[in-house]
Design an enzyme around this catalytic site. Structure first.
Site, PDB file in Angstrom:
ATOM      1  N   HIS A 384     -65.247 -62.796  46.455  1.00  0.00           N
ATOM      2  CA  HIS A 384     -64.222 -63.212  45.495  1.00  0.00           C
ATOM      3  C   HIS A 384     -64.677 -63.065  44.044  1.00  0.00           C
ATOM      4  CE1 HIS A 384     -66.049 -67.384  45.334  1.00  0.00           C
ATOM      5  NE2 HIS A 384     -65.582 -67.301  44.098  1.00  0.00           N
ATOM      6  N   ASP A 432     -66.571 -64.160  52.786  1.00  0.00           N
ATOM      7  CA  ASP A 432     -66.689 -64.078  51.328  1.00  0.00           C
ATOM      8  C   ASP A 432     -68.085 -63.563  50.969  1.00  0.00           C
ATOM      9  OD1 ASP A 432     -66.142 -64.341  48.663  1.00  0.00           O
ATOM     10  OD2 ASP A 432     -66.282 -66.540  48.620  1.00  0.00           O
ATOM     11  N   SER A 528     -70.328 -69.590  41.859  1.00  0.00           N
ATOM     12  CA  SER A 528     -69.931 -68.710  42.966  1.00  0.00           C
ATOM     13  C   SER A 528     -70.767 -67.440  43.021  1.00  0.00           C
ATOM     14  CB  SER A 528     -68.466 -68.309  42.807  1.00  0.00           C
ATOM     15  OG  SER A 528     -67.653 -69.306  43.352  1.00  0.00           O
TER      16      SER A 528
HETATM   17  C1  4AZ Z   1     -65.549 -72.246  42.156  1.00  0.00           C
HETATM   18  O1  4AZ Z   1     -64.452 -72.483  41.657  1.00  0.00           O
HETATM   19  C2  4AZ Z   1     -66.189 -73.291  43.011  1.00  0.00           C
HETATM   20  N1  4AZ Z   1     -68.005 -77.560  44.883  1.00  0.00           N
HETATM   21  C3  4AZ Z   1     -67.428 -73.070  43.574  1.00  0.00           C
HETATM   22  C4  4AZ Z   1     -68.014 -74.044  44.350  1.00  0.00           C
HETATM   23  C5  4AZ Z   1     -67.377 -75.236  44.571  1.00  0.00           C
HETATM   24  C6  4AZ Z   1     -66.150 -75.479  44.013  1.00  0.00           C
HETATM   25  C7  4AZ Z   1     -65.564 -74.499  43.227  1.00  0.00           C
HETATM   26  C8  4AZ Z   1     -68.055 -76.267  45.437  1.00  0.00           C
HETATM   27  O2  4AZ Z   1     -66.137 -71.193  41.972  1.00  0.00           O
END
Ligand code: 4AZ
Length: 586
Positions: A384, A432, A528
């Site tokens: 993503h 992902d 992420s």
């Molecule tokens: C994000 O929006 C995201 N708490 C990544 C990890 C988590 C929440 C959101 C986990 O990239």
């Protein structure tokens, strides 16, 4: 009292007696039923290492081709009369076409044959074991004292009983004449996975006198115990329930030792749920895929061996040596100068070299995602985070700490190719996972990242377990959505049973949850694609997860969800090449 005695004696002899019902239930609890459904055997490289003449493909040990064997080693002779330059080559050919077996080490000319037979039989499948060793003319008996089901399984397979042995005891009518001969019996020691007794090590002890002779009852359909109180091996054989998870390969295919919640006394439990005999702990060879059988070994003194004469070569030692000749991969080990310094939501600031596999993926002006260096020119990230069509827009920043004030170690790489998992689902975040291939500098053969160290790619989902502590890191937001410019890390626990937090949204095989009880440490927006790294008992770091999603950040009832990298080992190796990421089972 007397009555109990008689019962015990009978039990010992028949080894088929029913156990009391109370102990039956507690014994069944030792095995993990869900794990049993996978039908793991000695060929399941999610649970055990493959033999050095095999390699691991999609969770199964498959035969290597002879040329894939190391060149070093001593030559061996096979039962087809052919000579092979190494034991590995002979075993690889035997693995591909099991027509001929190992005969002896050395060249083929002028030596005899090896054979196993049964004497004083009451049936074709049971009797006293006799062997004719390669360079001896006469048959000899095997001493009972060190004979176990491990050796008996090999002997029965050698005799053509595919499911191995049923028991090492039986009612054999041994005549008195044998009592005299038995002083000359030989000892044999096997690992249990040999295809012939010729591969086991034969010795003769100096101590003489009557020792008792080894016998065997090979497994046939009519020797099988009633199904109720037995454990069914993957090879179809039934063994007593109490023989599962005792470290001994009773099944012959190891299937009774691979799904254990606990191990019986006399055996050691690998973190991966495998029971191994206590003798394998601290023996200088790693048996547990998790490596935990060869740590804290200082107290293990080698036991003085009785004076023995070797009658055959030690092919077990040869097997260990072949393993040492296999190529080794360097990953997951930080430079010692960067020993973990005790500095995401609630994390601590990282210093240069603390997380040498962490990279930032820059898309335009901002760092939107993290990534993980896994060796060569390859970066692992979340699907993503990237698009195939935007490859030219991305930059990979390695060795970065603070992106407002970049440190001198920073290297900026461009991207050659983006590979997104074919089954990535942007709605559910299934699969992902993506790979970025960095561009090599012109006239360079490889990507050179002097300050980066690849994280190891896990090849088995049993390397780490719920409650293990791992590190998540990134440049993502703080809990109050505050922007972060400097790399931060935090320690989280792997969480089992995550469907209870995310019913219908959590896919056990492909995803992993991690967090802390109070939610104080968590990945967040911007983290992420970055790493969840777990360290094994030998301080080797594995990229266990890729930051993927989660409901908000830092809320205890909603832990962070990660892509379970172990599930994608084959996908990754298909794209980057097996040699780059295979540490074992190559
Ligand atoms: C994000 O929006 C995201 N708490 C990544 C990890 C988590 C929440 C959101 C986990 O990239």
């Amino acid at each position: 009292m007397k009555c109990i005695h008689i019962v015990l004696l009978l039990c010992f002899h028949l080894s088929l007696c029913k156990l009391t019902s109370t102990s039956d239930t507690s014994q069944e609890d030792l095995v993990d039923k869900k794990c049993l459904m996978n039908k793991y055997t000695h060929l399941s490289c999610n649970k055990v290492f493959c033999q050095p003449w095999q390699r691991c493909i999609e969770g199964t040990c498959v035969c290597k081709l002879p040329y894939q064997c190391p060149k070093n080693g001593t030559s061996v002779c096979s039962t087809n009369g052919k000579n092979y330059p190494t034991y590995c080559k002979q075993k690889s050919l035997e693995c591909i076409r099991p027509e001929s077996k190992f005969l002896h080490n050395g060249t083929c000319r002028g030596k005899g044959s090896f054979n196993v037979s049964l004497k004083y039989k009451n049936k074709d499948s049971e009797g006293i074991v006799e062997v004719k060793l390669v360079d001896q003319d006469k048959k000899t008996f095997i001493c009972k004292s060190t004979w176990s089901i491990t050796e008996a399984n090999v002997a029965c397979r050698d005799l053509g009983f595919q499911q191995g042995a049923f028991d090492t005891h039986g009612r054999f009518y041994i005549t008195d004449e044998l009592h005299i001969n038995s002083a000359d019996c030989v000892h044999v020691r096997c690992r249990g996975l040999e295809t012939t007794l010729a591969e086991c090590t034969f010795t003769k002890r100096r101590t003489k006198g009557y020792q008792g002779l080894a016998g065997v009852v090979c497994y046939t359909q009519d020797t099988a115990p009633p199904e109720k109180e037995s454990f069914q091996c993957v090879n179809g054989k039934y063994i007593l329930q109490k023989k599962a998870c005792d470290g001994v390969n009773d099944c012959g295919d190891l299937s009774d030792e691979l799904c254990c919640k606990e191990c019986r006394s006399g055996s050691f439990r690998c973190k991966s749920g495998v029971c191994i005999p206590n003798q394998y702990k601290c023996n200088g060879e790693v048996d547990c895929i998790t490596g935990d059988d060869e740590v804290n070994c200082e107290d293990f003194a080698t036991v003085a061996q009785e004076e023995t004469e070797m009658l055959t070569a030690d092919m077990d030692a040869e097997r260990k040596q072949i393993k040492s000749f296999l190529p080794k991969l360097s990953c997951g080990i930080k430079n010692s100068s960067h020993a973990r310094r005790k500095r995401v939501v609630g994390g601590k600031p990282a210093g240069v070299g603390d997380l040498p596999w962490q990279v930032a993926i820059k898309d335009g002006k901002e760092i939107k995602c993290g990534g993980i260096y896994i060796g060569g020119c390859w970066i692992l990230t979340a699907a993503h985070c990237v698009r195939v069509s935007k490859a030219r827009h991305y930059q990979v920043w390695t060795s970065l700490v603070d992106w407002i004030r970049p440190n001198s170690e920073l290297l900026v790489e461009t991207v050659n190719k983006v590979i997104i998992h074919e089954k990535y689902n942007g709605t559910t975040y299934e699969n992902d996972i993506a790979l970025l291939e960095m561009k090599k500098f012109s006239n360079h053969k490889e990507c050179e990242l002097p300050n980066s160290i690849p994280a190891c790619v896990p090849w088995s989902p049993y390397l780490f377990q719920p409650n293990d502590k791992c590190i998540v890191s990134g440049w993502g937001r703080e809990k109050d959505n505050q922007k972060v410019y400097s790399l931060r890390w935090g320690e989280v626990n792997l969480i089992g049973n995550c469907s209870k937090f995310y019913s219908n949204r959590y896919f056990e095989k492909e995803m992993e949850c991690a967090g802390t009880k109070d939610g104080s440490i968590d990945a967040c927006k911007g983290d992420s694609g970055g790493p969840l790294v777990c360290m094994d008992i030998n301080n080797v770091s594995y990229v266990w997860g890729i930051v993927s999603w989660g409901e908000n950040c830092g809320e205890p009832e909603f832990p962070g969800v990660y892509t379970k990298v172990a599930n994608y080992f084959d996908w990754i190796s298909y794209h980057v090449g097996r040699a780059l990421i295979s540490q074992h089972n190559i």
